[in-house]
Design an enzyme around this catalytic site. Structure first.
Site, PDB file in Angstrom:
ATOM      1  N   ASP A   1      45.555  43.017  38.596  1.00 55.48           N
ATOM      2  CA  ASP A   1      45.672  41.600  38.892  1.00 55.48           C
ATOM      3  C   ASP A   1      45.486  41.442  40.400  1.00 55.48           C
ATOM      4  OD1 ASP A   1      46.180  38.873  38.593  1.00 55.48           O
ATOM      5  OD2 ASP A   1      48.318  39.152  38.965  1.00 55.48           O
TER       6      ASP A   1
ATOM      7  N   ARG B   1      41.752  31.408  49.176  1.00 51.62           N
ATOM      8  CA  ARG B   1      42.041  30.782  47.891  1.00 51.62           C
ATOM      9  C   ARG B   1      41.946  29.277  48.068  1.00 51.62           C
ATOM     10  NH1 ARG B   1      47.041  32.052  43.750  1.00 51.62           N
ATOM     11  NH2 ARG B   1      46.264  30.740  42.028  1.00 51.62           N
TER      12      ARG B   1
END
Length: 1363
Positions: A528, A855
């Site tokens: 992840d 992000r």
């Protein structure tokens, strides 16, 4: 006459008999002949398959007692001294075959169940009597007779049906704590579900109001008690179970055999050691069982408040044990929290929950109730997890509306809950398809074959020696105890046990020890991203606001933007944050986003933290500097300064100060809990909350100028019937505002308050004339100027991994309409916006930031209809408001790599362990992080898969497009014959990686299934993947023979962590059951540690296993040679070998630790592979040669006198020169092979680092040398070794030592220079003609390497299916 009457009566009875017989033969309630799952190998309806095609598939076979077979079984058991009974205990299915016969499932009292892995389980079919009101779909009608206890009712005769009373029974069986019940109307067994299966949200909201006591008891009989318990067996029970273990049965038989052969001392010592082993085993087993029992029992002991329906059809609260909960119960969640003992769906109120026990995620989660907008959906625990309180999780705090309570509907109980499923996964782990264990069993079978050969030779020798039958039989059976050591299976787990302890010391906990061995063969690890490869905490880098159709320059300080900006308002409101014990708690991203605005958030006061009203939403406000009149509260509720005016909506009274009406915050209006100040010009109005009067509460002595506007506003505000004035209307607004009378001021205030709150409780009705009058532009503007800028959050649509967004409905103080703010993945938000509101440079700006690893979160806004009331807002479906949005800007967050990430990725790459990123983030961000951490090298190319779904008449298409590929390495090749374009390198074929989004992955699996192996074999970045897609990816990797590891934080990765061969959860919880491995170290350094320990454990297990096998062969050869010489080893010699050499060395061999550096080589995983067989075979040859050489050297000594057979009835002469020579030689062989089979590099540390093993080897070597070179008489007598006191025979002893040394050198050389060499492996591949790789993924990679058109760039690949 009498005869005629009798005949008439007989005819009448016969008619009734025929009629009833006809009716009964057509009844289905006890003629349960099935028509499904018929098996040709047995009677009709003997077989049934449950959950076909899934991992939970079960195949049922029905059996019932056969008196004839049972009789012969018990007779045979008596004749064979209970052997059939013992075998039936070890293999229960054998007992079923021997005593029972196949029958229809409707008559079965025993089932043999075969699971998806081929394992067999025998379970009884239970029957319980139920009352007449029991659910008819589960009730089987039968007659009360002896067979009914097992559900056998078809044996009843017709007369029985006429004469016996009718009974109702429930038939079921329990498999791994899950109940499967007989469905008479379906004529089959079915899994008993709660309300988590095919139950609509509407049903959960409307159909459950509390059970009566009788209904609760019926459901408890159906579902069983709500307990998750692990049985803790008594010591007596454990002792019987342990003794009946095949290992100890073998030991008991061996002890008896040795006693018959006059090895009493040896047998007594082995018996003592076995007893000690049993005691230790019992203590450890009981301790572990008690530990697991205590862990799962915590939620079974407390009480809970439930709603019960009385006989008067009223609902009352009843306190009951959590063990008595049943699906459908309504539970009241206490304000101060609790430990959930069931899975329940919230239907009112909110709850803050800690789910770390299940997910490993320590951040508390806010659970919200299901709403009417979801009533058409079918409840799913996974889809609606934000509404579900899972068993085992801790409810920290609850919040509820008004005087209402936090209520939840129980949907699952016991082992069917989320916690129950995890406990079952611990108690019943799926068997690992790992060849080591299968090969070990085959090797033991091979040893039995060797023992058979030895037994045959022994029989031949003793027949030639003309020995008695008893002696021949005893010595022959003794060969079995030598060749097949009972400790051999235990030796397979030595390395695993020590590796588990070493991992625990490093903060890595394992709940499935066999997975440690599997980790040693890892070939690929999925990671992840957020919280695993990168830091948990995100830092706001900046924001970009839409200005004039374009995105502005980045603003680093979001708080510097005006507070009326929709971008800032979205950042301040679009979250699920809450205060917990005074700390802002929630998703780390939401925390950072909100803190960047520097706004303040206000919830109900600390005095009432568990309660909040519909009229008192969560409020956010900008910093005080943006509007000086509003004070910023230091606590969760507002405290007004002395000189400020008050407007207090208080549970006891509403007090309005009209002297200084200048500015009032919404929090002051609605949340002030302090006692109102006594002022001369105040007016007290009766309570408005929480209980509202049914008509306008006009204060006494109020003037008519106050009464009408107040009552009109009151009725409009709270949805009461229209107010009809009885007095002149309120004066004009300007007069009212300027009037010195308090009542006139209140008039304007209430008008304005109605316009500010505008909390019409209707469903979107148009404003009344009085509302329009009171919300005129002049008054509204005047009031808004007086009220600070505050936003109340009316409703939240929580974030979902599937939707990849969240939204909130809010109302700004002073406005008559609501706003919607949405934040989420840019591509998702973009699809919900009006195209004309999207900035022209959105694509380029988005790419610019994502390729740098930022992000990016997009935000959008929508102004909702003014007719949308509060109640309508709570019911409106999400998709009806999340549309036609206006794009307002981007939030840029910086997520730095953890400092440990890059070194670990490089370490794995150097060890030829492939790394793959599986994330829910943007694909360009993920690619950038993959490059930064080294998953994708600087010189590697990345191709993004783009898939279009099929449209009418056209198939789905797939294309690959380069993503920031270096031009110096990749160039477009000439078109091939088929028109495809591939990547071409200058000299060597370039390394390329595929990047796939979750949407593309779903379409590829659906329309391009033949390309899935190629995609997963070359895919390195998988972005925007949902939790289910992550698990699916792991399964696809396993399908092409990858040994897959998965490392994540446990929150959205639980499915993938469980699906992987080696799942590693990064969590602070010591006993998190989200994955087989849990690491307290919150970075991926745990991955190479686990791999290193796995490789070490696998190597150790192989080494100990081979050592135990060679121990058997050494002793086997020694005994056969001595049998030839009419002799055998003595009692003390056997003890010295088995207890002091074998036991000590076998235990300490596993102490050698793992090396800290990963290497490209992988340990052998095939015990019966050519290399291992060569290793074992070559050592066997050397052992035989050394012992035979010592024996023949003895025979050629001039002083040697051969041993002679003893007279019949006397013991063998075991104190002979043959015994001495073989004993001396074999003792050193045990020590030699311990050193030979204790490898160090590359998977283990050097042998000298194992202090205990080194000391043991040195001590045993010294003792053995003393016996060989210094034959002290007392020592020789004690060990019963032949010696000559007058002649020490030094040359003979030196020669034996020389043979031992030569054997040591040859054994070490063969093992380390030949058996471990690559040349031998290639030689065996050449001999076996192995030309193609064994693993599927190697075939896939090889096919892609040979396909010059792959990967096609710029060429469209068409799918196999059309829309």
């Amino acid at each position: 006459m009498k005869n005629k009457t009798d005949k008439h009566d007989m005819v009448r009875r016969l008619s009734w008999y025929l009629y009833l017989n006809f009716r009964m033969t057509n009844m289905t309630y006890d003629r349960l002949d099935e028509e499904i799952g018929a098996d040709d190998s047995g009677p009709p309806n003997h077989k049934q398959v449950l959950h076909p095609g899934t991992a939970e598939e079960l195949t049922l076979h029905g059996y019932q007692l056969s008196p004839g077979k049972a009789f012969f079984y018990y007779v045979l058991s008596v004749i064979l001294i209970g052997s059939p009974v013992l075998f039936s205990y070890w293999k229960p299915e054998w007992g079923v075959y021997w005593k029972r016969r196949k029958c229809p499932l409707s008559q079965a009292d025993i089932l043999i169940i075969t699971d998806a892995d081929g394992q067999l389980k025998v379970t009884p079919v239970n029957a319980e009597e139920v009352d007449a009101n029991f659910d008819p779909q589960y009730a089987v009608t039968s007659h009360h007779e002896s067979g009914v206890a097992n559900g056998i009712q078809n044996g009843a005769t017709d007369s029985t049906h006429l004469t016996r009373p009718v009974q109702r029974f429930m038939r079921y069986f329990v498999y791994q704590h899950i109940r499967y019940i007989w469905m008479p109307h379906k004529k089959s067994f079915s899994c008993l579900y709660g309300y988590d299966n095919n139950t609509s949200i509407s049903s959960l909201l409307n159909d459950f109001r509390g059970f009566s006591v009788e209904e609760q008891m019926q459901r408890q009989q159906l579902y069983g008690r709500n307990v998750i318990t692990v049985e803790v067996k008594s010591y007596i029970n454990l002792l019987v179970t342990e003794i009946l273990n095949p290992f100890y049965i073998f030991q008991i038989a061996s002890i008896i055999l040795w006693s018959f052969d006059n090895y009493v001392l040896y047998a007594a010592c082995i018996f003592f050691v076995s007893c000690l082993s049993v005691a230790v085993s019992l203590f450890e087993t009981r301790k572990q069982s008690q530990s697991v029992h205590d862990m799962v029992e915590a939620s079974n002991t407390s009480d809970v408040i439930v709603l019960r329906m009385t006989s008067e059809k009223t609902t009352v609260e009843v306190q009951t044990s959590m063990a008595d909960l049943v699906p459908g119960d309504i539970v009241v969640i206490p304000p101060n929290g609790c430990i959930m003992a069931c899975d329940a769906v919230l239907i009112s109120g909110n709850a803050i929950v800690n789910e770390s026990m299940l997910t490993g995620e320590s951040v508390p989660v806010t659970k919200t109730p299901v709403t009417a907008s979801e009533e058409k959906e079918i409840y799913s625990a996974e889809r609606h997890k934000r509404h579900t309180l899972f068993c085992g999780t801790e409810v920290i705090q609850t919040r509820y509306y008004g005087t209402a309570q936090v209520l939840a509907v129980v949907v699952r109980t016991g082992f069917s809950t989320a916690k129950g499923e995890l406990v079952r996964s611990i108690l019943y782990p799926r068997p690992l398809d790992f060849k080591f264990y299968k090969d070990a069993m085959k090797f033991i079978g091979f040893m039995f074959m060797v023992a058979t050969i030895g037994m045959t030779y022994s029989v031949y020798i003793y027949i030639m020696h003309k020995e008695t039958v008893i002696k021949t039989l005893v010595r022959t059976l003794d060969i079995v105890t030598i060749v097949v050591p009972p400790a051999l299976p235990a030796a397979m787990t030595v390395g695993t046990y020590y590796a588990q302890n070493r991992l625990k010391k490093k903060g890595i906990f394992c709940i499935s020890p066999p997975r440690i061995n599997v980790s040693g063969k890892l070939k690929l690890v999925c990671f992840d991203k957020t919280g695993t490869l990168t830091e948990d905490g995100l830092e706001v880098w900046g924001v970009l606001e839409v200005e004039q159709g374009k995105l502005s320059a980045p603003v680093m300080d979001a708080s510097s933007i005006g507070h009326t900006s929709h971008l800032v308002a979205g950042m301040a409101t679009c979250h699920s944050l809450t205060y917990l014990h005074g700390n802002l708690t929630g998703d780390p991203l939401d925390v950072k986003m909100f803190e960047a605005t520097k706004w303040a958030m206000e919830e109900p006061s600390d005095e009432d933290t568990q309660r909040f009203d519909n009229l008192i939403p969560t409020i956010v406000r900008p910093p005080a500097t943006t509007y000086p009149p509003n004070p910023v509260p230091s606590t969760s509720h507002t405290i007004l300064p002395q000189n400020s005016s008050q407007v207090l909506l208080h549970p006891s009274s509403l007090v309005i100060d009209s002297e200084n009406l200048q500015s009032n915050s919404l929090s002051s209006i609605l949340n002030e809990k302090s006692q109102p100040r006594a002022v001369p010009s105040s007016i007290t109005i009766p309570p408005l909350l929480p209980t509202l009067p049914s008509s306008c509460p006009v204060p006494q002595n109020s003037s008519s100028s106050f009464t009408q506007p107040f009552c009109q506003s009151y009725h409009s505000l709270f949805g009461l019937p229209s107010y009809h004035p009885q007095a002149p209307p309120c004066p004009p607004s300007n007069t009212c505002a300027m009037s010195p009378h308090p009542t006139d001021t209140v008039c304007t205030l209430v008008e304005s308050t109605a316009s500010v709150l505008h909390l019409n409780t209707g469903d979107g009705e148009a404003p009344t004339q009085s509302e329009k009058k009171f919300t005129s532009s002049t008054q509204d503007a005047r009031f808004v100027e007086q009220v600070p800028y505050e936003i109340g959050i009316v409703r939240q649509f929580p974030f979902s991994s599937n939707s990849q967004r969240m939204s909130v409905m809010v109302r700004v103080l002073g406005r008559q309409f609501m706003d919607l703010y949405v934040k989420g993945a840019p591509e998702v938000v973009q699809s919900l916006c009006n195209p004309e509101t999207l900035p022209d440079d959105l694509g380029s700006i988005l790419t610019q930031y994502t390729v740098q690893g930022f992000r990016v979160i997009a935000l959008a806004h929508r102004t909702l209809d003014t007719k949308l009331s509060w109640h309508a807002a709570q019911r409106i479906p999400r998709d009806q408001v999340e549309k036609d949005l206006t794009f307002v800007g981007l939030l840029i967050l910086q997520n730095m790599l953890k400092q440990e990430t890059t070194p670990v990725i490089h370490q794995l790459k150097a060890a030829n362990i492939r790394s793959v990123m599986v994330t829910g983030d943007n694909i360009l961000t993920a690619i950038s992080v993959a490059r930064d951490c080294g998953m994708v090298d600087v010189t590697d190319s990345v191709l993004m898969a783009k898939v279009t779904p099929p449209v009418t008449g056209q198939a789905s298409t797939l294309t690959f497009e380069p993503v920031d590929t270096p031009d110096i390495l990749v160039q477009y090749a000439d078109r091939t014959d088929n028109g495809d374009i591939g990547l071409k390198l200058d000299d060597n074929r370039t390394r390329y990686h595929l990047a796939v989004t979750g949407k593309a992955w779903g379409l590829i699996c659906q329309y391009f299934p033949d390309l899935v192996p190629r995609i997963v074999a070359r895919g390195t970045v998988f972005a925007r993947m949902s939790p289910d897609q992550k698990a699916q990816l792991v399964e696809e990797l396993q399908a092409i023979d990858y040994i897959v590891g998965m490392c994540g934080d446990g929150a959205n990765d639980c499915g993938a962590l469980k699906a992987a061969h080696v799942g590693i959860s990064l969590s602070e919880a010591e006993a998190s059951v989200a994955a087989p491995f849990t690491s307290r170290t919150n970075n991926i350094e745990c991955v190479p540690r686990i791999v290193c320990e796995g490789r070490c454990a696998l190597t150790t297990n192989f080494s100990v296993f081979k050592y135990m096998a060679l121990y058997s062969i050494i002793q086997f050869v020694s005994v056969l040679i001595l049998y030839t010489a009419y002799s055998n080893l003595t009692d003390p010699q056997f003890l010295y070998i088995d207890l002091f050499i074998l036991t000590v060395l076998a235990v300490f061999m596993g102490y050698t630790g793992a090396t800290s550096k990963l290497v490209p080589e992988k340990p052998l995983g095939n015990l019966l592979g050519a290399v291992n067989l060569f290793s074992v075979g070559s050592q066997i040859v050397l052992v035989i040669v050394a012992q035979v050489a010592a024996y023949f050297y003895l025979l050629h000594q001039s002083w040697f006198v051969p041993n002679t057979p003893t007279p019949e009835g006397e013991q063998d002469n075991t104190k002979s020169w043959e015994t001495a020579a073989i004993f001396y030689t074999s003792v050193f062989q045990y020590l030699t092979l311990c050193i030979v089979f204790s490898p160090g590099h590359p998977f283990r540390k050097p042998i000298y680092t194992n202090v205990w093993l080194t000391i043991s080897l040195l001590s045993l070597t010294v003792i053995s040398l003393l016996m060989l070179m210094s034959p002290w008489p007392w020592l020789m007598d004690f060990m019963q070794i032949k010696s000559d006191p007058d002649d020490p025979l030094i040359m003979f002893r030196i020669t034996l030592l020389l043979i031992v040394c030569i054997h040591f050198v040859l054994s070490l050389s063969v093992e380390h220079f030949l058996a471990s060499s690559r040349f031998l492996k290639k030689f065996f591949q050449w001999v076996t003609c192995k030309r193609v790789p064994k693993n599927k993924y190697k075939h896939v990679l090889q096919d892609m390497e040979e396909d010059c058109s792959w990967p096609p760039i710029g060429t469209v690949i068409h799918g196999t299916h059309e829309a």
